[in-house]
Motif scaffolding. Structure first.
Motif, PDB file in Angstrom:
ATOM      1  N   ILE A 249       0.832  -1.237   0.076  1.00  0.00           N
ATOM      2  CA  ILE A 249      -0.008  -0.046   0.042  1.00  0.00           C
ATOM      3  C   ILE A 249       0.710   1.157  -0.019  1.00  0.00           C
ATOM      4  CG2 ILE A 249      -1.782   1.257   1.323  1.00  0.00           C
ATOM      5  CD1 ILE A 249      -2.909  -1.393   2.215  1.00  0.00           C
ATOM      6  N   SER A 250       1.750   1.212   0.697  1.00  0.00           N
ATOM      7  CA  SER A 250       2.823   2.526   0.865  1.00  0.00           C
ATOM      8  C   SER A 250       3.868   2.659  -0.187  1.00  0.00           C
ATOM      9  CB  SER A 250       3.575   2.369   2.357  1.00  0.00           C
ATOM     10  OG  SER A 250       2.621   2.550   3.457  1.00  0.00           O
ATOM     11  N   GLU A 251       4.201   1.591  -0.789  1.00  0.00           N
ATOM     12  CA  GLU A 251       5.433   1.616  -1.427  1.00  0.00           C
ATOM     13  C   GLU A 251       5.451   0.795  -2.865  1.00  0.00           C
ATOM     14  OE1 GLU A 251       9.363   1.560   0.791  1.00  0.00           O
ATOM     15  OE2 GLU A 251       7.989   0.830   2.446  1.00  0.00           O
ATOM     16  N   GLY A 252       4.711  -0.383  -2.526  1.00  0.00           N
ATOM     17  CA  GLY A 252       4.957  -1.554  -3.902  1.00  0.00           C
ATOM     18  C   GLY A 252       6.237  -2.000  -4.052  1.00  0.00           C
ATOM     19  N   ASP A 253       6.294  -2.491  -5.315  1.00  0.00           N
ATOM     20  CA  ASP A 253       7.891  -2.865  -5.718  1.00  0.00           C
ATOM     21  C   ASP A 253       8.221  -3.944  -4.611  1.00  0.00           C
ATOM     22  OD1 ASP A 253      10.078  -3.311  -7.345  1.00  0.00           O
ATOM     23  OD2 ASP A 253      10.944  -1.571  -6.733  1.00  0.00           O
ATOM     24  N   LEU A 254       7.250  -5.029  -4.227  1.00  0.00           N
ATOM     25  CA  LEU A 254       7.715  -5.780  -2.934  1.00  0.00           C
ATOM     26  C   LEU A 254       8.782  -6.591  -3.366  1.00  0.00           C
ATOM     27  CD1 LEU A 254       3.924  -6.923  -2.067  1.00  0.00           C
ATOM     28  CD2 LEU A 254       5.485  -5.357  -0.937  1.00  0.00           C
ATOM     29  N   ALA A 255       9.097  -7.379  -4.646  1.00  0.00           N
ATOM     30  CA  ALA A 255      10.140  -8.256  -4.501  1.00  0.00           C
ATOM     31  C   ALA A 255      11.568  -7.579  -4.473  1.00  0.00           C
ATOM     32  CB  ALA A 255      10.111  -9.117  -5.859  1.00  0.00           C
ATOM     33  N   THR A 256      11.574  -6.460  -5.095  1.00  0.00           N
ATOM     34  CA  THR A 256      12.973  -5.636  -4.998  1.00  0.00           C
ATOM     35  C   THR A 256      13.045  -5.176  -3.315  1.00  0.00           C
ATOM     36  OG1 THR A 256      12.590  -4.652  -7.436  1.00  0.00           O
ATOM     37  CG2 THR A 256      13.996  -3.514  -5.840  1.00  0.00           C
ATOM     38  N   ARG A 257      12.062  -4.751  -2.768  1.00  0.00           N
ATOM     39  CA  ARG A 257      12.156  -4.466  -1.354  1.00  0.00           C
ATOM     40  C   ARG A 257      12.558  -5.640  -0.640  1.00  0.00           C
ATOM     41  NH1 ARG A 257      11.105   0.780  -1.739  1.00  0.00           N
ATOM     42  NH2 ARG A 257       9.544   1.472  -3.299  1.00  0.00           N
ATOM     43  N   ILE A 258      12.163  -6.631  -0.913  1.00  0.00           N
ATOM     44  CA  ILE A 258      12.301  -7.991  -0.157  1.00  0.00           C
ATOM     45  C   ILE A 258      13.632  -8.333  -0.153  1.00  0.00           C
ATOM     46  CG2 ILE A 258      11.877 -10.509   0.081  1.00  0.00           C
ATOM     47  CD1 ILE A 258       9.150 -10.213  -0.664  1.00  0.00           C
TER      48      ILE A 258
ATOM     49  N   ASN B  34       0.884 -11.460  -5.563  1.00  0.00           N
ATOM     50  CA  ASN B  34       1.122 -12.571  -6.010  1.00  0.00           C
ATOM     51  C   ASN B  34       1.956 -13.446  -4.946  1.00  0.00           C
ATOM     52  OD1 ASN B  34       1.976 -15.140  -7.204  1.00  0.00           O
ATOM     53  ND2 ASN B  34       2.731 -14.377  -8.968  1.00  0.00           N
ATOM     54  N   TYR B  35       1.493 -13.928  -3.918  1.00  0.00           N
ATOM     55  CA  TYR B  35       2.077 -14.471  -2.722  1.00  0.00           C
ATOM     56  C   TYR B  35       2.947 -15.775  -2.987  1.00  0.00           C
ATOM     57  CZ  TYR B  35       0.707 -10.752   0.766  1.00  0.00           C
ATOM     58  OH  TYR B  35       0.502  -9.591   1.323  1.00  0.00           O
ATOM     59  N   PRO B  36       2.519 -16.683  -4.006  1.00  0.00           N
ATOM     60  CA  PRO B  36       3.187 -17.679  -4.285  1.00  0.00           C
ATOM     61  C   PRO B  36       4.721 -17.372  -4.449  1.00  0.00           C
ATOM     62  CG  PRO B  36       0.960 -18.146  -4.715  1.00  0.00           C
ATOM     63  CD  PRO B  36       0.910 -16.665  -4.535  1.00  0.00           C
ATOM     64  N   TYR B  37       4.728 -15.951  -5.681  1.00  0.00           N
ATOM     65  CA  TYR B  37       5.870 -15.817  -5.977  1.00  0.00           C
ATOM     66  C   TYR B  37       6.651 -15.172  -5.041  1.00  0.00           C
ATOM     67  CZ  TYR B  37       9.177 -12.467  -8.408  1.00  0.00           C
ATOM     68  OH  TYR B  37      10.138 -11.892  -8.441  1.00  0.00           O
ATOM     69  N   LEU B  38       6.175 -14.314  -4.000  1.00  0.00           N
ATOM     70  CA  LEU B  38       7.116 -13.769  -2.859  1.00  0.00           C
ATOM     71  C   LEU B  38       7.371 -14.608  -2.090  1.00  0.00           C
ATOM     72  CD1 LEU B  38       4.952 -10.390  -2.512  1.00  0.00           C
ATOM     73  CD2 LEU B  38       6.908 -10.632  -3.952  1.00  0.00           C
ATOM     74  N   PHE B  39       6.817 -15.791  -1.938  1.00  0.00           N
ATOM     75  CA  PHE B  39       7.141 -16.660  -0.990  1.00  0.00           C
ATOM     76  C   PHE B  39       8.756 -17.329  -1.386  1.00  0.00           C
ATOM     77  CE2 PHE B  39       2.564 -17.797   0.489  1.00  0.00           C
ATOM     78  CZ  PHE B  39       2.598 -16.823   1.139  1.00  0.00           C
ATOM     79  N   GLU B  40       8.555 -17.608  -2.988  1.00  0.00           N
ATOM     80  CA  GLU B  40       9.892 -18.036  -3.644  1.00  0.00           C
ATOM     81  C   GLU B  40      11.213 -16.829  -3.399  1.00  0.00           C
ATOM     82  OE1 GLU B  40       8.867 -18.885  -7.544  1.00  0.00           O
ATOM     83  OE2 GLU B  40       7.412 -20.503  -7.151  1.00  0.00           O
ATOM     84  N   VAL B  41      10.868 -15.483  -3.470  1.00  0.00           N
ATOM     85  CA  VAL B  41      11.750 -14.724  -3.235  1.00  0.00           C
ATOM     86  C   VAL B  41      11.997 -14.475  -2.146  1.00  0.00           C
ATOM     87  CG1 VAL B  41      12.046 -12.211  -3.454  1.00  0.00           C
ATOM     88  CG2 VAL B  41      10.639 -13.162  -5.247  1.00  0.00           C
ATOM     89  N   LEU B  42      11.335 -14.788  -0.899  1.00  0.00           N
ATOM     90  CA  LEU B  42      11.793 -14.802   0.353  1.00  0.00           C
ATOM     91  C   LEU B  42      12.844 -15.995   0.563  1.00  0.00           C
ATOM     92  CD1 LEU B  42       8.453 -13.881   2.292  1.00  0.00           C
ATOM     93  CD2 LEU B  42      10.554 -12.910   2.408  1.00  0.00           C
TER      94      LEU B  42
END
Length: 262
Positions: A183-192, A219-227
């Motif tokens: 909500i505040s920033e976006g670009d989640l994968a890069t920020r992770i 897309n949380y399945p993708y972000l779980f992979e990034v984590l």
């Protein structure tokens, strides 16, 4: 992925102490919640032990929540109260066995200069981090979006990194809530990836409605992979409001566990 059910938001069809058993029955092996202070620590410890659950996290006392306070760490003149809250939280953490405590920054009052609020905040964090270190605990800061919590001081990952680096305590880390960040920033994968060195706890919810993480724009399945790729091995707190009965919305959870088992 190790998921922790947030018992302040999930399984709320039941009284607080009954939520532990419901979470275990649903397949969770860890829990978190906002505040434990209305319930004796021994009763929570018994609930954790009875259901084989790990306590992942809870918050320091927030001040007067009913009056709208969302932490007092940035409020000048409340330092003594803040220190008492740190001591109380440590007593609970020792009883419950969790190693992580979150310090809410607070909403500075109108008329208080931002720099003054930040100075008070970093001073309180320095004290709290040192006190937590003596107890073997890690202290966390969490950016929270200003749509859900208008005026909240800690509202972005860049500010969180700056504050953590300013305090300079090795046990002061980031609580990375992906719902708030989107909500505040976006670009989640890069920020992770950019904040992997500081991240000690992650939380999730669907955006924009803070419901199950399989609803909405993330897309949380993708972000779980990034984590996983960053080496993150901490808990993922499920801090969302179920659309209906909690158990009926756990398809995403079972799917994530199935993918992880492959």
């Amino acid at each position: 992925m190790r998921f922790a059910a947030n018992l302040s938001m999930m399984f709320t069809e039941r009284p607080f102490l009954e939520r532990f058993g419901a979470a275990a029955a649903a397949g969770f092996d860890a829990v978190e919640f906002l505040f434990p202070y209305d319930t004796p620590a021994e009763r929570i410890k018994e609930a954790l032990g009875a259901h084989g659950l790990t306590q992942a996290l809870f918050n320091l006392p927030p001040g007067d929540w009913a009056a709208g306070e969302r932490g007092i760490a940035s409020l000048p003149g409340r330092e003594a109260e803040f220190r008492e809250g740190v001591a109380t939280a440590i007593v609970y953490a020792k009883a419950l066995g969790n190693r992580l405590l979150h310090c809410m920054a607070g909403i500075p009052p109108e008329g208080l200069e931002r720099d003054a609020a930040l100075a008070t905040y970093t001073g309180n964090l320095s004290h709290a981090a040192a006190t937590c270190a003596e107890a073997g605990l890690t202290l966390l800061v969490e950016p929270i979006n200003n749509r859900d919590m208008p005026g909240y001081l800690m509202n972005g990952t860049a500010l969180a990194r700056r504050v953590i680096e300013t305090v300079g305590a090795p046990n002061l880390k980031l609580q990375f809530d992906l719902y708030h960040c989107q909500i505040s920033e976006g670009d989640l994968a890069t920020r992770i990836r950019a904040n992997a060195d500081l991240t000690a706890h992650v939380q999730i919810a669907g955006v924009p409605d803070r419901q199950e993480p399989d609803r909405g724009e993330v897309n949380y399945p993708y972000l779980f992979e990034v984590l996983a790729d960053t080496g993150y091995r901490g808990f993922i707190g499920c801090e969302y409001r179920p659309r209906a009965r909690t158990e009926d919305g756990l398809g995403w959870f079972h799917a994530a566990n199935t993918r992880a088992a492959r």
